[in-house]
Each structure stands twice: as structure tokens, then as C-alpha cells.
Write an enzyme that holds these catalytic residues in place. Structure first.
Site, PDB file in Angstrom:
ATOM      1  N   PRO A  77       0.813  -1.222   0.000  1.00 24.28           N
ATOM      2  CA  PRO A  77       0.000   0.000   0.000  1.00 24.28           C
ATOM      3  C   PRO A  77       0.851   1.279   0.000  1.00 24.28           C
ATOM      4  O   PRO A  77       0.334   2.355  -0.262  1.00 24.28           O
ATOM      5  CB  PRO A  77      -0.824  -0.101   1.287  1.00 24.28           C
ATOM      6  CG  PRO A  77      -0.465  -1.366   1.951  1.00 24.28           C
ATOM      7  CD  PRO A  77       0.541  -2.101   1.138  1.00 24.28           C
ATOM      8  N   GLU A 104       0.727  -5.875   7.361  1.00 21.06           N
ATOM      9  CA  GLU A 104       1.470  -5.501   8.585  1.00 21.06           C
ATOM     10  C   GLU A 104       2.890  -5.067   8.287  1.00 21.06           C
ATOM     11  O   GLU A 104       3.466  -4.294   9.032  1.00 21.06           O
ATOM     12  CB  GLU A 104       1.500  -6.645   9.605  1.00 21.06           C
ATOM     13  CG  GLU A 104       0.162  -7.073  10.151  1.00 21.06           C
ATOM     14  CD  GLU A 104      -0.356  -8.284   9.408  1.00 21.06           C
ATOM     15  OE1 GLU A 104      -0.315  -9.381   9.979  1.00 21.06           O
ATOM     16  OE2 GLU A 104      -0.802  -8.136   8.259  1.00 21.06           O
ATOM     17  N   ARG A 142      -3.004  -8.461 -20.546  1.00 25.65           N
ATOM     18  CA  ARG A 142      -3.945  -8.179 -21.629  1.00 25.65           C
ATOM     19  C   ARG A 142      -3.419  -7.150 -22.630  1.00 25.65           C
ATOM     20  O   ARG A 142      -3.960  -7.002 -23.715  1.00 25.65           O
ATOM     21  CB  ARG A 142      -5.328  -7.789 -21.103  1.00 25.65           C
ATOM     22  CG  ARG A 142      -5.380  -6.532 -20.308  1.00 25.65           C
ATOM     23  CD  ARG A 142      -6.762  -6.312 -19.722  1.00 25.65           C
ATOM     24  NE  ARG A 142      -7.763  -5.995 -20.754  1.00 25.65           N
ATOM     25  CZ  ARG A 142      -7.809  -4.857 -21.435  1.00 25.65           C
ATOM     26  NH1 ARG A 142      -6.921  -3.914 -21.234  1.00 25.65           N
ATOM     27  NH2 ARG A 142      -8.748  -4.636 -22.337  1.00 25.65           N
ATOM     28  N   ASP A 157      -9.524   1.302 -24.692  1.00 26.25           N
ATOM     29  CA  ASP A 157     -10.052   1.182 -23.340  1.00 26.25           C
ATOM     30  C   ASP A 157     -10.243   2.524 -22.652  1.00 26.25           C
ATOM     31  O   ASP A 157      -9.544   3.476 -22.931  1.00 26.25           O
ATOM     32  CB  ASP A 157      -9.093   0.384 -22.446  1.00 26.25           C
ATOM     33  CG  ASP A 157      -8.991  -1.055 -22.874  1.00 26.25           C
ATOM     34  OD1 ASP A 157      -9.917  -1.520 -23.557  1.00 26.25           O
ATOM     35  OD2 ASP A 157      -7.990  -1.684 -22.518  1.00 26.25           O
TER      36      ASP A 157
HETATM   37 CL1  6GU Z   1      -0.280  -3.839  -3.070  1.00 25.46          CL
HETATM   38  N1  6GU Z   1      -1.139  -4.499  -0.671  1.00 25.46           N
HETATM   39  C1  6GU Z   1      -1.973  -4.388   0.368  1.00 25.46           C
HETATM   40  N2  6GU Z   1      -1.761  -5.161   1.422  1.00 25.46           N
HETATM   41  N3  6GU Z   1      -2.974  -3.537   0.422  1.00 25.46           N
HETATM   42  C2  6GU Z   1      -3.169  -2.780  -0.657  1.00 25.46           C
HETATM   43  C3  6GU Z   1      -2.346  -2.848  -1.784  1.00 25.46           C
HETATM   44  C4  6GU Z   1      -1.315  -3.736  -1.761  1.00 25.46           C
HETATM   45  N4  6GU Z   1      -2.782  -1.968  -2.688  1.00 25.46           N
HETATM   46  C5  6GU Z   1      -3.830  -1.387  -2.128  1.00 25.46           C
HETATM   47  N5  6GU Z   1      -4.071  -1.859  -0.908  1.00 25.46           N
END
Ligand code: 6GU
Length: 231
Positions: A77, A104, A142, A157
Site C-alpha cells: 500500500p 502488517e 492483456r 479502453d
Molecule cells: Cl499492493 N497491498 C496491500 N496489502 N494492500 C493494498 C495494496 C497492496 N494496494 C492497495 N491496498
């Protein structure tokens, strides 16, 4: 977890046709203790467990080609926000290594000394990077030559031209008293083109106005957008 998506639809076809290959590696196979430990407590304390560095380094070491130039991407994230642009960028490489982090956390040395890139699929929290890796893989695969039938172009797209797609209809012409827009039945291709383009701009203005500025519209399109905005 990967079995479903990679054995379905476009992936399955692409793999069968040898346009792409996907190898899944379990970092537990790169542990040396009898419990196959992949995580441990954070130094300094705190909640949650972290993925240990050794299994991840060893897994990548085991599959890494001699030559460099292969992106080693950690799904996390904290990464850069995934987009069609990034999918296109990644589709140019022969090979990608995707590492699934977990929410985590991952020992910082993996970031500092192993990975070359970090990607997030959006501002929300998943438990692990597995679904994110599949999202990235599908968006990239794709785009590879030959993966989609020749009749569909990934260049049409939503998000490629920077605009959302126009509304589309198929038969019947009237369903539940709701008619398909007259112009689509007219056979007038120039007029249909114009209508679609206007609808794409309108739809983008309504739903994702922030995309309009990035869409690289011509002077004429910009005037049209302004006119539609007024009305
Ligand atoms: Cl790549 N990993 C996690 N754990 N949560 C996320 C993410 C990735 N992308 C958005 N939320």
C-alpha cells in the site's frame, strides 16, 4: 489463491498459447527451519508480524536471471499508485518479478536492497499483496501482443485515451420500453463517432472531472467539454 484467476479467461488462453508464463513461488519453500517461518516480531515492538528478509531474498535469488533489467516489484500500500500508464510501462518488459507483501509489513531491507519498484493498487487496505499482484498481472498481460483478439484494441479502453468509455448498447433496440439512442441505429458513421466522442467527454466530466485536465484534449475538444459543462 492464484489458481482461479490464472486458470480462467484471458490468462488461461494466453498461457496455453505460450504468450506468457506465470510461475508462483511460495516463500515458505525458502525457509530453513522446521516450521517454515516467514514472519517475526518487529524490533522495537509494536503490533503485527513482519515478513522476514531471508526467504524473500532467497526466493528472488533462486529465480533471478543472470542479466539485470528485470523489475522486482513489491506490492504494498506504500507503493506508487497503479494505473493504465504503469500497466503499459510494465508490459514492455520480458519478465517481471512480483513480490506479495503483507499489510502488517515487510522487513525494510527488502525495500532498500532487493526491490526496484513498489506498487499499490489503490488507497484501501488488503491483507496481503496477492490480489494486487493478480490485478497488476492481468492489466499487464492483456496488453501483450496477441493476447486480446485482433478485433479488440486495448488502446480503445477507458483510461487509455484518458477519457471514460461512451455508453454502449446491443440488441434489442427497445427493452422494457427503453430505447437505444436513435443515432446508433442511423448507420451514419461520422455522426456515431461524434456522438460517442461527446458522450465520452460528458461521462468523464460527470464522473471523473479530474481526468479531463490530464486527457490531452485538442482545442476543439476542450471547447466541446466547456460547452457540455455549461449545459
Ligand atoms: Cl499492493 N497491498 C496491500 N496489502 N494492500 C493494498 C495494496 C497492496 N494496494 C492497495 N491496498
Amino acid at each position: 489463491m492464484f489458481e482461479g484467476p490464472f486458470n480462467t479467461s484471458i490468462f488461461k488462453r494466453a498461457i496455453e498459447r505460450k504468450l506468457v508464463s506465470v510461475d508462483i513461488h511460495n516463500i515458505r519453500s525458502y525457509t530453513h527451519d522446521k516450521h517454515n517461518t516467514v514472519d517475526d516480531y518487529p524490533y522495537g515492538g509494536g503490533a503485527g508480524m513482519l515478513l522476514k528478509p531471508e526467504p524473500i531474498f532467497e526466493a528472488v535469488e533462486a529465480i533471478k536471471p543472470e542479466a539485470g533489467g528485470v523489475p522486482i516489484i513489491l506490492l504494498t500500500p506504500q507503493g506508487r499508485l497503479f494505473s493504465q500508464q504503469i500497466a503499459l510501462e510494465l508490459s514492455k518488459y520480458n519478465r517481471l518479478i512480483l513480490i506479495c507483501g503483507r499489510y502488517e509489513g515487510v522487513d525494510e531491507r527488502v525495500r532498500s536492497y532487493l526491490v526496484t519498484d513498489e506498487v499499490s493498487i489503490g488507497d484501501y487496505v488488503l491483507a496481503g499483496g496477492e490480489l494486487a499482484a493478480m490485478v497488476v498481472a492481468e492489466a499487464v498481460v492483456r496488453l501483450l501482443p496477441g493476447v486480446l483478439g485482433s478485433e479488440v484494441s486495448p488502446l480503445d479502453d477507458s483510461h487509455v485515451a484518458g477519457l471514460l468509455e461512451y455508453p454502449q448498447y446491443t440488441r434489442p433496440a427497445v427493452y422494457g420500453g427503453w430505447s437505444v439512442p436513435e443515432v446508433l441505429l442511423s448507420g451514419n458513421h461520422a455522426q456515431i463517432e461524434e456522438w460517442r466522442h461527446e458522450q465520452a467527454i460528458l461521462r468523464t466530466l460527470e464522473r471523473r472531472p479530474e481526468l479531463i485536465d490530464k486527457a490531452g484534449l485538442s482545442e476543439e475538444e476542450r471547447k466541446l467539454a466547456n460547452k457540455l459543462k455549461q449545459s
